[in-house]
Design a protein around this motif. Structure first.
Motif, PDB file in Angstrom:
ATOM      1  N   ALA A   1       0.829  -1.173   0.000  1.00  0.00           N
ATOM      2  CA  ALA A   1       0.000   0.000   0.000  1.00  0.00           C
ATOM      3  C   ALA A   1       0.867   1.227   0.000  1.00  0.00           C
ATOM      4  CB  ALA A   1      -0.892   0.011   1.210  1.00  0.00           C
TER       5      ALA A   1
ATOM      6  N   ALA B   1       3.139   0.790  -2.998  1.00  0.00           N
ATOM      7  CA  ALA B   1       2.002   1.033  -3.482  1.00  0.00           C
ATOM      8  C   ALA B   1       2.122   1.972  -2.475  1.00  0.00           C
ATOM      9  CB  ALA B   1       0.994   0.188  -3.175  1.00  0.00           C
TER      10      ALA B   1
ATOM     11  N   ILE C   1       2.698   4.741  -3.783  1.00  0.00           N
ATOM     12  CA  ILE C   1       1.637   5.654  -4.142  1.00  0.00           C
ATOM     13  C   ILE C   1       2.209   7.039  -4.251  1.00  0.00           C
ATOM     14  CG2 ILE C   1      -0.581   6.530  -3.477  1.00  0.00           C
ATOM     15  CD1 ILE C   1      -0.198   3.466  -3.896  1.00  0.00           C
TER      16      ILE C   1
ATOM     17  N   ARG D   1      -2.358   4.654  -7.389  1.00  0.00           N
ATOM     18  CA  ARG D   1      -3.410   5.479  -6.795  1.00  0.00           C
ATOM     19  C   ARG D   1      -3.889   6.466  -7.837  1.00  0.00           C
ATOM     20  NH1 ARG D   1      -2.774  10.262  -5.413  1.00  0.00           N
ATOM     21  NH2 ARG D   1      -4.232  11.363  -4.161  1.00  0.00           N
TER      22      ARG D   1
ATOM     23  N   LEU E   1      -7.076   3.339  -4.380  1.00  0.00           N
ATOM     24  CA  LEU E   1      -5.829   2.595  -4.262  1.00  0.00           C
ATOM     25  C   LEU E   1      -6.056   1.179  -4.767  1.00  0.00           C
ATOM     26  CD1 LEU E   1      -2.925   2.380  -3.091  1.00  0.00           C
ATOM     27  CD2 LEU E   1      -3.981   1.749  -0.914  1.00  0.00           C
TER      28      LEU E   1
ATOM     29  N   THR F   1      -8.641   3.288  -0.263  1.00  0.00           N
ATOM     30  CA  THR F   1      -8.535   4.709  -0.586  1.00  0.00           C
ATOM     31  C   THR F   1      -7.305   5.302   0.089  1.00  0.00           C
ATOM     32  OG1 THR F   1      -9.933   5.348   1.282  1.00  0.00           O
ATOM     33  CG2 THR F   1     -11.035   5.008  -0.836  1.00  0.00           C
ATOM     34  N   TRP F   2      -6.751   6.318  -0.570  1.00  0.00           N
ATOM     35  CA  TRP F   2      -5.610   7.071  -0.038  1.00  0.00           C
ATOM     36  C   TRP F   2      -5.873   8.513  -0.416  1.00  0.00           C
ATOM     37  CZ3 TRP F   2       0.062   5.114  -0.244  1.00  0.00           C
ATOM     38  CH2 TRP F   2       0.900   6.023   0.390  1.00  0.00           C
TER      39      TRP F   2
ATOM     40  N   ILE G   1      -5.131   6.787   4.840  1.00  0.00           N
ATOM     41  CA  ILE G   1      -5.081   5.574   4.034  1.00  0.00           C
ATOM     42  C   ILE G   1      -5.970   4.556   4.732  1.00  0.00           C
ATOM     43  CG2 ILE G   1      -3.655   3.675   3.166  1.00  0.00           C
ATOM     44  CD1 ILE G   1      -1.222   5.559   3.595  1.00  0.00           C
TER      45      ILE G   1
END
Length: 190
Positions: free
Chosen positions: A13, A16, A20, A109, A115, A134-135, A140
């Motif tokens: 994440a 990512a 992101i 993202r 995300l 979602t971010w 996050i």
């Protein structure tokens, strides 16, 4: 080992995760540096740990350094690792790259904060980790699914599921400005 898998999902994440683009793309100009912190939770194995993301933006190039706490893929707390991302003019961030913890990361993202990240070869044991959520400019919130290949024939099965929650750490200058805003109120109370 199971809690370590969760940590990889958090890393993704960030990149990512792990991964992101800076979330401020939603709220205005992109900050040259950002810091994020949070927790991951493995709902399957009732384990958890922490994470931090340090994001540096130079033009359209983004570098994300992920530091995970806990037992990652059955091993000790791993060293921080870095993954690249690219920004487009519309606030979208696309991830690409590999690290000691995974063979490939893709996704990213979107400008609206969606995300979606896929990590292949996670920890050498798991063919796929999916992160969806979602971010936005301050938070996050995502869930992740870790897949195994129990037969070795490409038939993926859910191994573990979990979630990650994080927030942007305000820049030191922002905290100083906030403190200055309190001074007039403190004087009025006398």
């Amino acid at each position: 080992m199971h809690s370590s898998i969760n940590v990889l999902a958090v890393a993704a994440a960030a990149c990512a995760a792990t991964s992101i683009a800076p979330a401020t793309a939603l709220a205005g100009p992109i900050s040259p540096t950002e810091q994020w912190e949070g927790q991951w939770f493995n709902d399957t194995f009732s384990s958890s740990g922490g994470f931090t993301f340090d994001i540096v933006t130079m033009g359209t190039d983004v570098t994300i350094t992920v530091d995970l706490s806990g037992n990652v893929f059955g091993g000790p707390d791993p060293d921080p690792f870095t993954t690249p991302a690219t920004l487009d003019g519309g606030g979208n961030a696309t991830l690409s790259g590999s690290s000691a913890l995974y063979t490939n990361i893709s996704g990213g993202r979107t400008a609206d904060g969606t995300l979606s990240v896929d990590i292949e070869g996670a920890g050498g044991f798991f063919p796929l980790v999916e992160i969806r959520g979602t971010w936005d400019a301050t938070d996050i919130v995502a869930s992740y699914t870790i897949y195994s290949d129990p037969t070795g024939g490409g038939q993926l099965a859910v191994f573990a599921e979990g979630r990650l929650i994080g927030e942007r750490i305000p820049a030191p200058g922002s905290l100083a400005l906030l403190g200055l805003g309190v001074v007039p109120f403190a004087r009025r109370r006398r």
